[in-house]
Design an enzyme around this catalytic site. Sequence first.
Site, short mmCIF file in Angstrom:
data_model
loop_
_atom_site.label_atom_id
_atom_site.label_comp_id
_atom_site.label_asym_id
_atom_site.label_seq_id
_atom_site.Cartn_x
_atom_site.Cartn_y
_atom_site.Cartn_z
N GLU A 265 0.85 -1.19 0.00
CA GLU A 265 0.00 0.00 0.00
C GLU A 265 0.88 1.23 0.00
OE1 GLU A 265 -2.73 -0.35 3.29
OE2 GLU A 265 -3.48 -2.27 2.59
N HIS A 286 -7.60 1.24 1.97
CA HIS A 286 -7.42 1.03 3.42
C HIS A 286 -8.15 2.11 4.22
CE1 HIS A 286 -4.49 -0.89 6.53
NE2 HIS A 286 -5.63 -0.56 7.10
N ILE A 287 -9.47 2.13 4.04
CA ILE A 287 -10.27 3.19 4.68
C ILE A 287 -11.16 2.65 5.80
CG2 ILE A 287 -10.28 4.77 2.70
CD1 ILE A 287 -13.16 3.61 2.06
C1 MLT Z 1 -6.05 -0.49 11.92
O1 MLT Z 1 -5.31 -1.46 12.11
O2 MLT Z 1 -6.37 0.27 12.82
C2 MLT Z 1 -6.61 -0.24 10.56
O3 MLT Z 1 -6.03 -1.01 9.61
C3 MLT Z 1 -6.78 1.18 10.19
C4 MLT Z 1 -5.61 2.06 9.94
O4 MLT Z 1 -4.52 1.87 10.42
O5 MLT Z 1 -5.79 3.02 9.20
#
Ligand code: MLT
Length: 317
Positions: A265, A286-287
């Site tokens: 990513e 990744h939202i």
């Molecule tokens: C997380 O682990 O909290 C999620 O993947 C969200 C993020 O880090 O943006």
Amino acid sequence: MGWESGIQLKVLVTDKVDEKLLNRLRSMGMVIDYKPGIQRDELLKLIDGYHILVVRSRTKVDREVIDRGTSLKIIARAGVGLDNIDVEYALKRGLVIINSPNAATYSAAELTLTLMLMLARNVHLHIFDVKNGKWSKGTYEGVELRGKTLGIVGFGRIGRAVARYAEALGMRVLATDIIDVSRYANELGVKLVSLSELLELSDVITLHVALTKDTYHMVNDDRLRLIKDGAMIVNTSRGEVIDTRALLNHLDRLWGVGLDVLEHEPPREDWEFKLIQHPKVIVTPHIGAETVEAQGRIVEELVANIQDALERVRNHG
Ligand code: MLT
């Protein structure tokens, strides 16, 4: 190093966080350096002298970063997953690691539902066509989720929230986990099965596991072969849980795939771009935790956990 309560703490924040978090930490007397998007080289040059490092998933906190941070006492992860932090090494070095495990549960679960519903009705294809001037009615027939079997891999907070939503949609829910989750399964009327059974029986498979050595590529070619034709896969956990290259070879026989996470990513490999461009695939960047509510809760949870960690460091550091 013991900490006097009067010491002015220096905090480095290296990923985008809610402004409120910065203000709350300032109001606690801390000096904040906010550098979202900082590149690794600069981070390595800068980290020495900071007591607290605040990151999301983008910043990789490995041994080198930890070693360079000679004053570092707390690593605060604004979010759930700790896979970007070398936790074992940090703990060995005596650092305290905190995160905000509860804050984004419903945001991540709602995004999972969104991807499932969009796939079921081919919403992504219709949006694309309509925006490009084609009235696509009659082109992509959808399916209902009602009456279908949902398989939840990882029955933690997010998996369980998805189970509640799925029940409201009239889906039959199966789940699997490596720990004993029978209490929750009984409460929610969810049937626990093995991973193989879940893959064989589900019409929709959704992944909610942490990234570990054991879950890396857990959905590999052999396991993909177990999944029935016409099934959907949704992944809002970590990209590395699915062997993406193997997944490409199964797309023709699947209904569709909804991914909020990729192995890299942003994506960088040919096979990732192939996946993104594929009409059966929806990718979001990744939202899962990107909502006003989740980010607000992250501030509250993280501030409380930082206060608690400071107490611990002051008492035992
Ligand atoms: C997380 O682990 O909290 C999620 O993947 C969200 C993020 O880090 O943006």
